[in-house]
Design an enzyme around this catalytic site. Structure first.
Site, PDB file in Angstrom:
ATOM      1  N   GLU A  10       0.100  -0.647   5.661  1.00 49.70           N
ATOM      2  CA  GLU A  10       1.137  -0.298   6.569  1.00 49.70           C
ATOM      3  C   GLU A  10       1.285   1.655   6.773  1.00 49.70           C
ATOM      4  O   GLU A  10       0.881   2.107   7.736  1.00 49.70           O
ATOM      5  CB  GLU A  10       2.286  -0.797   5.692  1.00 49.70           C
ATOM      6  CG  GLU A  10       3.246  -0.513   7.009  1.00 49.70           C
ATOM      7  CD  GLU A  10       3.292   0.509   7.221  1.00 49.70           C
ATOM      8  OE1 GLU A  10       4.942   1.020   8.118  1.00 49.70           O
ATOM      9  OE2 GLU A  10       3.750   1.825   6.174  1.00 49.70           O
ATOM     10  N   HIS A  15       6.268   9.310   1.050  1.00 53.81           N
ATOM     11  CA  HIS A  15       4.382  10.711   1.582  1.00 53.81           C
ATOM     12  C   HIS A  15       4.823  11.677   0.635  1.00 53.81           C
ATOM     13  O   HIS A  15       3.459  12.292   1.247  1.00 53.81           O
ATOM     14  CB  HIS A  15       4.893  10.410   3.035  1.00 53.81           C
ATOM     15  CG  HIS A  15       4.730   9.470   3.616  1.00 53.81           C
ATOM     16  ND1 HIS A  15       4.865   9.253   5.039  1.00 53.81           N
ATOM     17  CD2 HIS A  15       4.779   7.495   3.074  1.00 53.81           C
ATOM     18  CE1 HIS A  15       4.857   7.501   5.391  1.00 53.81           C
ATOM     19  NE2 HIS A  15       4.567   6.905   4.739  1.00 53.81           N
ATOM     20  N   SER A  38       8.859   4.892  11.715  1.00 51.64           N
ATOM     21  CA  SER A  38       7.492   3.573  12.494  1.00 51.64           C
ATOM     22  C   SER A  38       7.224   2.809  11.433  1.00 51.64           C
ATOM     23  O   SER A  38       6.637   2.782  11.119  1.00 51.64           O
ATOM     24  CB  SER A  38       6.800   4.141  13.268  1.00 51.64           C
ATOM     25  OG  SER A  38       6.677   5.678  13.609  1.00 51.64           O
ATOM     26  N   ASP A  59       9.226   3.413  -1.170  1.00 50.97           N
ATOM     27  CA  ASP A  59       8.129   3.703   0.441  1.00 50.97           C
ATOM     28  C   ASP A  59       6.478   2.886  -0.792  1.00 50.97           C
ATOM     29  O   ASP A  59       5.482   2.853  -0.178  1.00 50.97           O
ATOM     30  CB  ASP A  59       7.630   4.114   0.961  1.00 50.97           C
ATOM     31  CG  ASP A  59       7.131   4.012   2.396  1.00 50.97           C
ATOM     32  OD1 ASP A  59       6.913   3.173   2.527  1.00 50.97           O
ATOM     33  OD2 ASP A  59       6.589   5.251   3.132  1.00 50.97           O
ATOM     34  N   ASP A  95      11.582  -2.155   4.096  1.00 48.32           N
ATOM     35  CA  ASP A  95      10.933  -1.296   4.701  1.00 48.32           C
ATOM     36  C   ASP A  95      11.536   0.122   4.902  1.00 48.32           C
ATOM     37  O   ASP A  95      10.979   0.729   5.465  1.00 48.32           O
ATOM     38  CB  ASP A  95       9.263  -1.582   5.030  1.00 48.32           C
ATOM     39  CG  ASP A  95       8.636   0.125   4.930  1.00 48.32           C
ATOM     40  OD1 ASP A  95       8.519   0.781   3.868  1.00 48.32           O
ATOM     41  OD2 ASP A  95       7.406  -0.314   5.914  1.00 48.32           O
ATOM     42  N   ASP A 149       0.959  -0.914   0.176  1.00 47.25           N
ATOM     43  CA  ASP A 149      -0.172  -0.103  -0.039  1.00 47.25           C
ATOM     44  C   ASP A 149       1.036   0.779   0.083  1.00 47.25           C
ATOM     45  O   ASP A 149       2.089   1.351   0.548  1.00 47.25           O
ATOM     46  CB  ASP A 149      -1.000   0.046   0.920  1.00 47.25           C
ATOM     47  CG  ASP A 149       0.128   0.073   2.365  1.00 47.25           C
ATOM     48  OD1 ASP A 149       0.546   0.088   2.077  1.00 47.25           O
ATOM     49  OD2 ASP A 149      -0.747   0.872   2.779  1.00 47.25           O
TER      50      ASP A 149
HETATM   51  N1  BES Z   1       8.324   3.452   5.709  1.00 45.03           N
HETATM   52  C1  BES Z   1       7.942   3.578   6.360  1.00 45.03           C
HETATM   53  C2  BES Z   1       8.789   3.944   8.371  1.00 45.03           C
HETATM   54  C3  BES Z   1       9.925   4.254   8.079  1.00 45.03           C
HETATM   55  C4  BES Z   1      10.249   5.448   7.690  1.00 45.03           C
HETATM   56  C5  BES Z   1      11.432   4.115   7.506  1.00 45.03           C
HETATM   57  C6  BES Z   1      11.375   6.843   7.936  1.00 45.03           C
HETATM   58  C7  BES Z   1      12.595   4.751   7.648  1.00 45.03           C
HETATM   59  C8  BES Z   1      12.459   6.245   8.364  1.00 45.03           C
HETATM   60  C9  BES Z   1       6.618   3.082   6.859  1.00 45.03           C
HETATM   61  O1  BES Z   1       6.132   2.980   5.191  1.00 45.03           O
HETATM   62  C10 BES Z   1       5.583   4.282   7.453  1.00 45.03           C
HETATM   63  O2  BES Z   1       5.731   5.250   6.549  1.00 45.03           O
HETATM   64  N2  BES Z   1       5.363   4.134   8.025  1.00 45.03           N
HETATM   65  C11 BES Z   1       4.548   5.646   9.266  1.00 45.03           C
HETATM   66  C12 BES Z   1       4.225   4.154  10.049  1.00 45.03           C
HETATM   67  C13 BES Z   1       2.513   5.103  10.841  1.00 45.03           C
HETATM   68  C14 BES Z   1       1.201   5.001   9.263  1.00 45.03           C
HETATM   69  C15 BES Z   1       2.222   4.345  11.737  1.00 45.03           C
HETATM   70  C16 BES Z   1       5.457   6.197  10.009  1.00 45.03           C
HETATM   71  O3  BES Z   1       6.153   6.099   9.948  1.00 45.03           O
HETATM   72  O4  BES Z   1       4.697   7.188   9.979  1.00 45.03           O
HETATM   73 MN    MN Z   2       7.223   2.386   4.140  1.00 43.22          MN
HETATM   74 MN    MN Z   3       5.107   4.644   4.377  1.00 40.89          MN
END
Ligand code: BES
Ligand code: MN
Ligand code: MN
Length: 476
Positions: A160, A434, A406, A126, A187, A95
């Site tokens: 995710e 993002h 996260s 991502d 990831d 996703d």
């Molecule tokens: N791939 C990211 C996590 C990440 C961000 C790893 C920066 C390393 C560096 C993951 O897809 C993500 O965006 N996670 C969200 C989690 C949230 C929705 C609970 C985040 O970190 O905002």
């Molecule tokens: Mn990710």
């Molecule tokens: Mn992400």
């Protein structure tokens, strides 16, 4: 980074003959707008899951399943014929995040384009690029050798980016058939300057919404102004009471479960080749800002945060409108570290917000999502195998980093499935995940395929004994 060191000649030959086809199928996956947060894209999430399942079938993975979860499906597949060899559970997500603001994209987000050694599009980094490179690595090994050196289980998630709402229940329900020696999550990314990295820390998350309500409809600010509390003013005062000017969070008890970095850890963070001036220049800001007493990398990787993610109230149009808004709202999230528990942090946050609320309005605070922080072991044999594979294929030893982002499933793998986790990711550090114009370095993608091939060979060479309960536990 474009370095690609050979894995073995058959695999290199197989990969070389399919470079165009590989890029084409990568683009195909990116073209499916699998935005998990937007209900109108639910069919696209399913389409992405089915696309992946079909690919897994084609390359020879077994027990391929588009598993129902109550939300977007999970794609599962395995290959378990490497008798006596270790078993690895690989996790990626298919996703993606919403694409707004659309006008800032230089090309449409779901029409991926290659510009130089980059591919642009939502999800190219991502996390579809990383998912796709795992598929291609597996395909290359199975096609050339007829077998894998290790046993593999793939778990590809579709929620995710929306807090993995249904994942934990699915993992718990299928705990027995997900047995493995360790998990690999792809990831994350490389370090500043595109240096290969193994992530060893991820922050957790507590996400909340504050709703401040006054009257049923907006009031004339002349007739009523000065006689009633204004929800927007009240919310501003609440937000101002959440943090001080030094970046310290004022929620009582917030830091109770935060473990300070040791001197040794601080020294290792300080030794990372981080160019703070370039970081600031890239952001185009007049100055950096964060909690007093900590470096930028410490603030990002080892300290918790509290940030407003969205804020709205009253009149948003051009010109002026004289009202006391009927309500005001804020989305606030905290990044968590160490032993901070999302639910406990939420309760403390809620109590503090309610204590700050003035008597003339109603204030509601609710939790929208959360995830636990995690620290993964550096000295685990799987982590070391990943380090050797990165060094062999990218020509440079990886650095070990704590990331600010996260991935809640990391803690779930550790706690529910009892699996040590290796965070092996290939995104360039400034990939605009993002954001508009997300991009992936095609060199990292290509070399990443070789890294994965090399990693499974390294793990197979270690053999199961290296991951026997005692061995893994003592390394954790
Ligand atoms: N791939 C990211 C996590 C990440 C961000 C790893 C920066 C390393 C560096 C993951 O897809 C993500 O965006 N996670 C969200 C989690 C949230 C929705 C609970 C985040 O970190 O905002
Ligand atoms: Mn990710
Ligand atoms: Mn992400």
């Amino acid at each position: 980074m474009t370095m690609t060191t050979a894995t073995d000649p058959q695999i290199e030959e197989f990969l070389a003959a399919r470079a165009d086809e590989r890029l084409e199928t990568y683009k195909e996956l990116v073209r499916i707008p699998s935005i998990s947060a937007l209900p109108e894209h639910a069919p696209d999430c399913r389409r992405a899951a089915e696309w992946i399942a079909a690919d897994l079938e084609r390359i020879g993975m077994e027990h391929v399943e588009v598993a129902e979860t109550g939300g977007h499906p999970i794609v599962y597949a395995d290959w378990l014929h490497a008798e006596g060899a270790p078993t690895v559970l690989v996790y990626c997500h298919y996703d993606v995040q919403p694409v707004d603001p659309l006008e800032l994209w230089t090309s449409p987000p779901f029409e991926p384009v290659v510009v130089g050694d980059r591919i642009l599009g939502r999800g190219v980094a991502d996390d579809k690029g990383q998912l796709h490179l795992h598929l291609r690595a597996t395909e290359a090994i199975l096609a050339t050798r007829g077998r894998l050196p290790v046993n593999l289980r793939f778990v590809f998630e579709g929620e995710e980016e929306s807090s993995s709402v249904h994942l934990d229940a699915w993992l718990t329900a299928h705990r027995d058939r997900l047995a493995a020696d360790f998990a690999v999550i792809s990831d994350t990314g490389f370090f500043d300057g595109n240096i290969p990295a193994i992530t060893i820390g991820l922050r957790g998350m507590m996400y909340a919404q504050i709703d401040v309500t006054g009257t049923e409809v907006d009031l004339h600010s002349g007739s009523y102004g000065g006689t009633v509390e204004n929800p927007a003013n009240a919310l501003a005062r609440i937000i101002a009471g959440l943090k001080d000017a030094d970046g310290r969070i004022l929620v009582p008890g917030f830091y109770d479960d935060v473990i300070e970095l040791t001197e040794d850890e601080r020294r290792r963070v300080a030794e990372l080749p981080f160019d703070e001036d370039a970081y600031l220049a890239r952001l185009g800001l007049p100055a950096l800002h964060g909690e007093a007493g900590y470096s930028t990398l410490e603030r990002r990787g080892a300290r918790p945060t509290l940030d407003v993610n969205g804020l709205w109230s009253g009149f948003q149009g051009e010109g002026s409108k004289t009202i006391i808004p009927a309500h005001a709202h804020a989305k606030v999230s905290c990044r968590l570290v160490s032993a901070q528990d999302p639910k406990r942090i939420f309760e403390a946050f809620r109590a503090h917000v309610l204590a700050l609320a003035p008597p003339g309005v109603r204030v509601d605070v609710r939790m929208l999502g959360g995830g636990r922080p995690s620290l993964t072991p550096t000295d685990h044999p799987a982590t070391q195998a990943a380090a050797r594979a990165l060094a062999a294929t990218f020509g440079r030893e990886p650095v070990y980093i704590r990331e600010g982002g996260s991935i809640p499933v990391c803690a779930t793998f550790e706690e529910v499935l009892d699996l040590p986790v290796v965070l092996l990711g290939f995104d360039p550090p400034d990939q605009r995940a993002h954001a508009p114009n997300e991009w992936m370095d095609l060199g990292n993608y290509e070399t990443g395929i070789r890294t994965v091939v090399r990693m499974w060979d390294e793990v197979a060479e270690l053999g199961s004994a290296a991951f026997a309960d005692g061995a893994a536990a003592s390394a954790r």
